[in-house]
Scaffold this motif. Sequence first.
Motif, PDB file in Angstrom:
ATOM      1  N   ALA A 102       1.005  -1.303   0.026  1.00  0.00           N
ATOM      2  CA  ALA A 102      -0.014   0.071   0.001  1.00  0.00           C
ATOM      3  C   ALA A 102       0.978   1.443  -0.080  1.00  0.00           C
ATOM      4  N   GLY A 103       1.891   1.143   0.936  1.00  0.00           N
ATOM      5  CA  GLY A 103       2.811   2.234   0.537  1.00  0.00           C
ATOM      6  C   GLY A 103       3.567   2.648  -0.566  1.00  0.00           C
ATOM      7  N   LEU A 104       4.060   1.379  -1.062  1.00  0.00           N
ATOM      8  CA  LEU A 104       4.600   1.766  -2.505  1.00  0.00           C
ATOM      9  C   LEU A 104       3.805   2.103  -3.555  1.00  0.00           C
ATOM     10  N   ARG A 105       2.400   1.570  -3.405  1.00  0.00           N
ATOM     11  CA  ARG A 105       1.436   1.981  -4.327  1.00  0.00           C
ATOM     12  C   ARG A 105       1.104   3.422  -4.231  1.00  0.00           C
ATOM     13  N   ARG A 106       1.049   4.043  -3.136  1.00  0.00           N
ATOM     14  CA  ARG A 106       0.802   5.372  -2.815  1.00  0.00           C
ATOM     15  C   ARG A 106       1.900   6.277  -3.267  1.00  0.00           C
ATOM     16  N   MET A 107       3.048   5.820  -2.835  1.00  0.00           N
ATOM     17  CA  MET A 107       4.251   6.506  -3.283  1.00  0.00           C
ATOM     18  C   MET A 107       4.527   6.634  -5.051  1.00  0.00           C
ATOM     19  N   GLY A 108       3.935   5.514  -5.613  1.00  0.00           N
ATOM     20  CA  GLY A 108       4.027   5.505  -6.963  1.00  0.00           C
ATOM     21  C   GLY A 108       3.223   6.551  -7.553  1.00  0.00           C
ATOM     22  N   VAL A 109       2.095   6.705  -7.028  1.00  0.00           N
ATOM     23  CA  VAL A 109       0.951   7.695  -7.251  1.00  0.00           C
ATOM     24  C   VAL A 109       1.456   9.004  -7.323  1.00  0.00           C
ATOM     25  N   VAL A 110       2.192   9.260  -6.352  1.00  0.00           N
ATOM     26  CA  VAL A 110       2.807  10.688  -6.148  1.00  0.00           C
ATOM     27  C   VAL A 110       3.782  10.937  -6.937  1.00  0.00           C
ATOM     28  N   ARG A 111       4.446   9.888  -6.999  1.00  0.00           N
ATOM     29  CA  ARG A 111       6.109   9.893  -8.131  1.00  0.00           C
ATOM     30  C   ARG A 111       5.497  10.139  -9.556  1.00  0.00           C
ATOM     31  N   ALA A 112       4.435   9.518 -10.027  1.00  0.00           N
ATOM     32  CA  ALA A 112       3.771   9.587 -11.418  1.00  0.00           C
ATOM     33  C   ALA A 112       3.328  11.103 -11.635  1.00  0.00           C
ATOM     34  N   ALA A 113       2.517  11.593 -10.389  1.00  0.00           N
ATOM     35  CA  ALA A 113       2.026  12.821 -10.529  1.00  0.00           C
ATOM     36  C   ALA A 113       3.426  13.809 -10.780  1.00  0.00           C
ATOM     37  N   ARG A 114       4.233  13.842  -9.753  1.00  0.00           N
ATOM     38  CA  ARG A 114       5.331  14.698 -10.050  1.00  0.00           C
ATOM     39  C   ARG A 114       6.032  14.815 -11.268  1.00  0.00           C
ATOM     40  N   ALA A 115       6.082  13.409 -11.787  1.00  0.00           N
ATOM     41  CA  ALA A 115       6.938  13.226 -13.092  1.00  0.00           C
ATOM     42  C   ALA A 115       6.174  13.970 -14.282  1.00  0.00           C
ATOM     43  N   GLU A 116       4.764  13.599 -14.422  1.00  0.00           N
ATOM     44  CA  GLU A 116       3.810  14.281 -15.141  1.00  0.00           C
ATOM     45  C   GLU A 116       4.014  16.125 -15.029  1.00  0.00           C
ATOM     46  N   LEU A 117       3.972  16.388 -13.859  1.00  0.00           N
ATOM     47  CA  LEU A 117       4.227  17.897 -13.422  1.00  0.00           C
ATOM     48  C   LEU A 117       5.309  18.483 -14.266  1.00  0.00           C
ATOM     49  N   TYR A 118       6.684  17.657 -13.986  1.00  0.00           N
ATOM     50  CA  TYR A 118       7.842  18.177 -14.452  1.00  0.00           C
ATOM     51  C   TYR A 118       8.134  18.027 -15.838  1.00  0.00           C
ATOM     52  N   ASP A 119       7.469  16.910 -16.262  1.00  0.00           N
ATOM     53  CA  ASP A 119       7.553  16.615 -17.655  1.00  0.00           C
ATOM     54  C   ASP A 119       6.923  17.835 -18.293  1.00  0.00           C
ATOM     55  N   GLY A 120       5.772  18.272 -17.982  1.00  0.00           N
ATOM     56  CA  GLY A 120       5.017  19.513 -18.605  1.00  0.00           C
ATOM     57  C   GLY A 120       5.628  20.458 -18.639  1.00  0.00           C
ATOM     58  N   MET A 121       6.317  20.963 -17.223  1.00  0.00           N
ATOM     59  CA  MET A 121       7.056  22.176 -17.179  1.00  0.00           C
ATOM     60  C   MET A 121       8.497  22.010 -17.977  1.00  0.00           C
ATOM     61  N   LEU A 122       9.125  21.102 -18.237  1.00  0.00           N
ATOM     62  CA  LEU A 122      10.337  20.912 -18.910  1.00  0.00           C
ATOM     63  C   LEU A 122      10.219  20.336 -20.295  1.00  0.00           C
ATOM     64  N   ARG A 123       8.723  20.565 -20.898  1.00  0.00           N
ATOM     65  CA  ARG A 123       8.593  19.928 -22.296  1.00  0.00           C
ATOM     66  C   ARG A 123       9.308  20.609 -23.194  1.00  0.00           C
ATOM     67  N   ASP A 124       9.652  21.904 -23.233  1.00  0.00           N
ATOM     68  CA  ASP A 124      10.410  22.617 -24.367  1.00  0.00           C
ATOM     69  C   ASP A 124      11.907  22.371 -24.127  1.00  0.00           C
ATOM     70  N   TRP A 125      12.384  21.830 -23.099  1.00  0.00           N
ATOM     71  CA  TRP A 125      13.859  21.575 -22.974  1.00  0.00           C
ATOM     72  C   TRP A 125      14.275  20.495 -23.697  1.00  0.00           C
ATOM     73  N   SER A 126      15.450  20.757 -24.175  1.00  0.00           N
ATOM     74  CA  SER A 126      15.999  19.324 -25.110  1.00  0.00           C
ATOM     75  C   SER A 126      16.300  18.224 -24.181  1.00  0.00           C
ATOM     76  N   GLU A 127      16.476  16.985 -24.685  1.00  0.00           N
ATOM     77  CA  GLU A 127      16.663  15.860 -23.934  1.00  0.00           C
ATOM     78  C   GLU A 127      17.950  16.117 -23.264  1.00  0.00           C
ATOM     79  N   ARG A 128      18.990  16.772 -23.843  1.00  0.00           N
ATOM     80  CA  ARG A 128      20.238  17.107 -23.344  1.00  0.00           C
ATOM     81  C   ARG A 128      20.164  18.050 -22.229  1.00  0.00           C
ATOM     82  N   ASP A 129      19.583  19.177 -22.326  1.00  0.00           N
ATOM     83  CA  ASP A 129      19.350  19.886 -21.114  1.00  0.00           C
ATOM     84  C   ASP A 129      18.422  19.246 -19.736  1.00  0.00           C
TER      85      ASP A 129
END
Length: 154
Positions: A102-129
């Motif tokens: 249960a702890g790992l599932r909740r952590m995974g949900v938070v992790r995925a939400a954070r990844a989506e947030l940062y992916d959106g903010m950094l969408r215009d950045w190159s892979e190298r950056d």
Amino acid sequence: MNADDSVIGRIETEVALLMRFGEATRRATPVEAHRSLDRAAYVILRHLEEAGPQNVSALAARLNLDGSTVTRQVSAMEREGLIDREPDPSDGRGTLVSATQAGLRRMGVVRAARAELYDGMLRDWSERDRTELATLLKRLNEALSARSQSRPRS
């Protein structure tokens, strides 16, 4: 030279802003996933996922926190069903803390939400950056951790 004009002055300012904006972003993001774990629980679960079961002393050392602080956090997490404790086979007096499914599932949900947030903010950045940012942030965190661990806790 004025410290604010130096590269170190710029770094200090940017790190202060990073911490401020990071917390403000977390609080302002309406997605429930960002709030399903507090920051301490998220970090503890991430570490347990990576390193496996740990005793409270090892967790405290890794997170550079006082053992009593980690004990309180772990107790709250245990009440929520996020972690389990079991006897430490190498120390009959101690216990090992491990993440529950249960702890790992909740952590995974938070992790995925954070990844989506940062992916959106950094969408215009190159892979190298993006890669360079990840590398430099890891180095900064390692330097901060090394400094913290070399200083006595108060």
